[in-house]
Design a protein around this motif. Structure first.
Motif, mmCIF file in Angstrom:
data_model
loop_
_atom_site.group_PDB
_atom_site.id
_atom_site.type_symbol
_atom_site.label_atom_id
_atom_site.label_comp_id
_atom_site.label_asym_id
_atom_site.label_seq_id
_atom_site.Cartn_x
_atom_site.Cartn_y
_atom_site.Cartn_z
ATOM 1 N N LYS A 1 3.836 -47.267 79.718
ATOM 2 C CA LYS A 1 3.930 -45.653 79.683
ATOM 3 C C LYS A 1 3.894 -45.036 80.941
ATOM 4 C CE LYS A 1 2.293 -45.081 75.008
ATOM 5 N NZ LYS A 1 1.150 -44.602 74.057
ATOM 6 N N VAL A 2 2.944 -45.694 82.082
ATOM 7 C CA VAL A 2 2.916 -45.287 83.381
ATOM 8 C C VAL A 2 4.098 -45.243 84.187
ATOM 9 C CG1 VAL A 2 1.678 -45.388 85.372
ATOM 10 C CG2 VAL A 2 0.483 -44.850 83.119
ATOM 11 N N THR A 3 4.513 -46.729 83.862
ATOM 12 C CA THR A 3 5.622 -46.945 84.614
ATOM 13 C C THR A 3 6.858 -46.280 84.227
ATOM 14 O OG1 THR A 3 4.922 -49.314 84.752
ATOM 15 C CG2 THR A 3 7.222 -49.010 85.264
ATOM 16 N N ALA A 4 7.142 -46.122 82.899
ATOM 17 C CA ALA A 4 8.273 -45.293 82.484
ATOM 18 C C ALA A 4 8.303 -43.758 82.683
ATOM 19 C CB ALA A 4 8.220 -45.549 81.039
ATOM 20 N N ALA A 5 7.115 -43.362 83.025
ATOM 21 C CA ALA A 5 6.907 -42.012 83.481
ATOM 22 C C ALA A 5 7.230 -41.815 84.806
ATOM 23 C CB ALA A 5 5.576 -41.367 83.170
ATOM 24 N N ALA A 6 6.650 -42.952 85.734
ATOM 25 C CA ALA A 6 7.008 -42.752 87.144
ATOM 26 C C ALA A 6 8.339 -43.039 87.392
ATOM 27 C CB ALA A 6 6.107 -44.052 87.856
ATOM 28 N N ALA A 7 9.015 -43.981 86.513
ATOM 29 C CA ALA A 7 10.389 -44.117 86.882
ATOM 30 C C ALA A 7 11.085 -42.760 86.729
ATOM 31 C CB ALA A 7 11.006 -45.337 85.969
ATOM 32 N N LEU A 8 11.138 -41.988 85.667
ATOM 33 C CA LEU A 8 11.808 -40.914 85.310
ATOM 34 C C LEU A 8 11.447 -39.934 86.545
ATOM 35 C CD1 LEU A 8 11.067 -40.556 81.254
ATOM 36 C CD2 LEU A 8 13.138 -41.171 82.469
ATOM 37 N N ALA A 9 10.211 -39.976 86.771
ATOM 38 C CA ALA A 9 9.913 -38.934 87.848
ATOM 39 C C ALA A 9 10.406 -39.034 88.877
ATOM 40 C CB ALA A 9 8.237 -38.833 88.081
#
Length: 120
Positions: free
Chosen positions: A88-96
């Motif tokens: 989830k953190v990786t996906a959120a960071a990628a989107l950011a």
């Protein structure tokens, strides 16, 4: 993540089986101890006493195995939760950062470099 879930489920099934085996062994031990106490009043049976000790040893081993399985299952659950949180953190960071979900920072840098090298 799916592998961790299947491992956790396998542990849960094993735990249930060991719990059933432990309960059965404990009931058997209790019966044997009652029989032995009745037999002691009538006569001493060395073989029966030995069987009771073996069954008691089996109960202790089953209880130990159950504890170890519960610890492993708990560890699998924690690992599964940690992996899920990391994704989830990786996906959120990628989107950011403007990259596709699931892309790592290194992959995003490579994509940005490739885009900057493309002629417009």
């Amino acid at each position: 993540l799916q592998d961790k879930a299947s491992v956790r489920k396998a542990f849960e099934v094993q735990i249930q089986k060991v719990q059933c085996a432990t309960r059965a062994a404990e009931m058997s031990l209790a019966r044997m101890e009652r029989w032995q106490s009745v037999a002691n009043e009538e006569c001493s049976d060395h073989f029966q006493h030995e069987r009771v000790q073996q069954n008691a040893s089996l109960v202790v081993e089953l209880q130990s195995s159950l504890t170890k399985l519960q610890e492993l299952c708990s560890r699998a659950i924690r690992t599964e939760k940690a992996l899920s949180a990391c994704r989830k953190v990786t996906a959120a960071a990628a989107l950011a950062l403007g990259g596709p979900p699931g892309a790592t920072g290194f992959q995003q840098q490579q994509q940005q470099q490739q885009q900057s090298l493309r002629p417009d």
